[in-house]
Design an enzyme around this catalytic site. Structure first.
Site, PDB file in Angstrom:
ATOM      1  N   THR A  19      50.332 -43.048  69.240  1.00 10.07           N
ATOM      2  CA  THR A  19      49.782 -42.839  71.260  1.00 10.07           C
ATOM      3  C   THR A  19      49.276 -44.572  71.527  1.00 10.07           C
ATOM      4  O   THR A  19      48.293 -44.418  70.949  1.00 10.07           O
ATOM      5  CB  THR A  19      49.359 -41.975  71.572  1.00 10.07           C
ATOM      6  OG1 THR A  19      50.103 -40.738  71.068  1.00 10.07           O
ATOM      7  CG2 THR A  19      48.965 -41.761  73.340  1.00 10.07           C
ATOM      8  N   ASN A  45      58.251 -44.678  59.632  1.00  6.07           N
ATOM      9  CA  ASN A  45      58.964 -43.125  60.277  1.00  6.07           C
ATOM     10  C   ASN A  45      59.413 -42.455  58.954  1.00  6.07           C
ATOM     11  O   ASN A  45      59.736 -41.324  59.747  1.00  6.07           O
ATOM     12  CB  ASN A  45      59.250 -44.329  61.474  1.00  6.07           C
ATOM     13  CG  ASN A  45      58.162 -44.900  62.711  1.00  6.07           C
ATOM     14  OD1 ASN A  45      56.995 -43.454  62.546  1.00  6.07           O
ATOM     15  ND2 ASN A  45      58.359 -45.352  62.924  1.00  6.07           N
ATOM     16  N   SER A  66      55.641 -35.306  58.026  1.00  2.00           N
ATOM     17  CA  SER A  66      54.560 -34.534  58.444  1.00  2.00           C
ATOM     18  C   SER A  66      54.289 -33.378  57.798  1.00  2.00           C
ATOM     19  O   SER A  66      54.497 -33.007  57.190  1.00  2.00           O
ATOM     20  CB  SER A  66      54.948 -34.369  59.883  1.00  2.00           C
ATOM     21  OG  SER A  66      56.226 -33.185  60.371  1.00  2.00           O
TER      22      SER A  66
END
Lengths: 408, 408
Positions: free
Chosen positions: A193, A403, A408
């Site tokens: 972020t 990505n 995850s």
């Protein structure tokens, strides 16, 4: 950190200390890593604050906390957690933020609203309160550290620590501004972020600081994009300790206000560029200058449409002067554009003009420009005086690897 | 054509002929390839036409030509050039379209406005008129061909020929609809654009056909995205020869109008899916069902925000149930959303609900679903009755290879 971005500066810069600001880091252990992951910044009483946060409709509880506290105008501490964004975690996420603010408020004998909190990392996992509290207790007694250590500690997938500085004269007093930032994309969720923190010793009214920061944000952080994905947690905060001894700034008419505003904007631009230069998979830094639009806002949207076009970004990665993709990106922006008044430059070479390719333009300087790391695309819409500059990076296999080749 | 997409159907379908429609192909030689690249479709007098074209502000002269001719409602021929988009070519591009229409009009003794023209391929190079004219002359005398050959000839970077059919009863008359389409992205400039052509033997007023096509477009072609890049040349045309002998449809109140509209919409959806299944680099076909939005338009925009998110698309490529990226994409859409009423499904498994992760949800069916080729993401915003379905594909190294490891 993984391999340093090819667009990274050679080294972390030498940055001045800011009187009234003390940095410390600790290891809360939010992830299974051995580095420090909690940054604790203490500021002297009387510090003014301003901030801008994500426009996301699904913001993190940290963003909501900061939005509530910023208008109160005063700050005593900043806590940044790396490795867990605490976003989309319901009341448990909110409770973690409240617990952090309460513990710091108790330590400093200040109001919880004087404590600013950010978190960055995986979405959907509540920040563990016990780890945060133990980390804070360790930070309270840690030896103060420097900017580079703090800039490193707030990072996640960042490949290098990011800091910059600026200064301004207010009357005959020199004030210093230092900023640190993290981010490897407007968002790179799960693990990143954009979080930026600016510290200055200037004395300035928080409302004025807010208006300067908002204006600077519009021309800097709002003008960068790595992948068009806006985060749930993006936050930039500016803290002013007032220790420089200048006559406090309270209005843009005050002597030195323009200089300070310019320095703040310059610092924001430096920090914004540092984020783009660490864009996931980036191999080229791209500046897009749009002029001749019907308004500045229209130019901004057209610039972003170009900067977010996967086809423009892959063409740049391929060092291909594919101006047809720029035309298509302008055409889809939904803004006033007239094919027949449009012209496009790569570097300083005009490649298309008046609705068609410039016949026989010299391809050698264009090819040489595209082989470099710093690419400039110029667009003149030929309609009005609106202009904007947008910064982005190319789109490469590296972005996909980071990505997609990842769970995850 | 390069390697066939892993999402391609097993074979080109068996499609009925449409009375009043004759297909021919020829080699104009727009590129250094040996395949046919010019498709010429002749339609009997009395054929009605409707069409939808790109919203791009920088449309090709072919798009402008079709936009002017569609409202006149009648068609006698369609010419599709593959290998050169003729976009952004100024008056020379316009002259090429006019020359093609004039030559066909002369051949058929019809009005130039009865001749519809599309071109797809590289942007910025005027279509060579001499090659187009020689190609047309060859096509005029060529032996008629079938749907698969025409569908192949309109293609550029497409990895397979795309055709589909539908039928409807109008009174006791069965009418047939056949469509062919090309495209490997909403745009993949230099070498691709979405061009679709629908042919039916139904008798239908052009204004009614237009309103049905516009409505179908909104729910089909406008609901797909490969890479968010809208083309300068996207065009879908529908031709109705009226040879089926049904009582002509002139209003939605006519018997059979609903059935025909449903068949047309079904055909458009089949064709739209075929394009997504040939998305550049695609390995997964993704359906995004949005419900509970404040309006259908809002649901549509939220669906597109998810479908265009590079981070969602790379997560799917990585078979990663990364619902945090879906939350971020919803949050950035700029549409009404409330984090705390939001729920998200992968396949049939609820993974997030009421502002946080569903605790202890069974990850096995989610992982199994993501390993498949057909992925379904469900989003319930919990705010209203608005709904939309969007189709897209994943974002892989293949996309980068096609678009970056390449020079124009």
């Amino acid at each position: 950190m993984t391999d340093r971005s090819p667009l990274a500066p050679a080294a972390f810069p030498s940055l001045p200390s800011i009187e009234g600001v003390t940095l410390r880091t600790a290891r809360a252990g939010y992830k299974a890593w051995t580095r420090c992951d909690l940054t604790y910044v203490e500021m002297d009483a009387g510090t003014a604050v301003a901030g801008v946060t994500t426009q996301s409709k699904c913001p993190s509880p940290e963003v909501e906390w900061c939005r509530d506290a910023i208008p109160l105008g005063s700050a005593r501490a900043l806590v940044v957690n790396a490795g867990n964004a605490n976003a989309f975690t319901g009341h448990r996420g909110r409770a973690a933020v409240e617990a952090i603010a309460a513990r710091v408020a108790n330590h400093l004998s200040c109001l919880p609203s004087d404590v600013f909190v950010s978190s960055t990392g995986v979405i959907g996992v509540p920040l563990p309160i016990d780890k945060a509290e133990a980390g804070l207790d360790a930070a309270f007694t840690a030896i103060p550290c420097g900017w580079e250590e703090a800039a490193t500690t707030i990072g996640t997938t960042d490949t290098y620590a990011k800091g910059a500085s600026a200064s301004a004269m207010i009357g005959d007093v020199r004030v210093e501004l230092v900023g640190i930032i993290k981010g490897s994309g407007m968002i790179a969720p799960d693990m990143a972020t954009m979080l930026g923190y600016i510290f200055t010793d200037a004395a300035i009214d928080p409302a004025l600081l807010q208006s300067m920061l908002s204006a600077a944000n519009k021309r800097t952080f709002s003008c960068i994009t790595v992948d068009s994905d806006t985060s749930t947690s993006d936050t930039v905060l500016a803290f002013a300790t007032g220790k420089a001894g200048n006559a406090p700034l309270t209005s843009m008419d005050d002597a030195g206000a323009d200089a300070f505003h310019a320095a703040l904007t310059d610092l924001c631009r430096q920090l914004a560029h540092l984020v783009v230069r660490d864009g996931e998979g980036a191999t080229k830094f791209v500046e897009i200058n749009v002029e001749g639009a019907t308004s500045d806002d229209s130019a901004h949207r057209i610039g972003l449409s170009i900067a977010n076009s996967p086809l423009v970004k892959t063409a740049i990665a391929g060092e291909d002067a594919n101006w047809g993709r720029v035309v298509a990106a302008i055409g889809k922006a939904g803004e006033p554009a007239d094919r027949d008044t449009l012209s496009i430059r790569f570097g300083t070479t005009q490649v298309a003009s008046g609705g068609l390719a410039v016949e026989g333009y010299d391809e050698a300087p264009v090819a040489a420009h595209l082989k470099g790391q710093d690419i400039v695309i110029g667009v003149d819409l030929g309609l009005g005086d609106g202009r904007a500059t947008i910064w982005t990076c190319d789109l490469t296999h590296g972005y996909i690897s980071i990505n997609a080749d990842y769970r995850s």
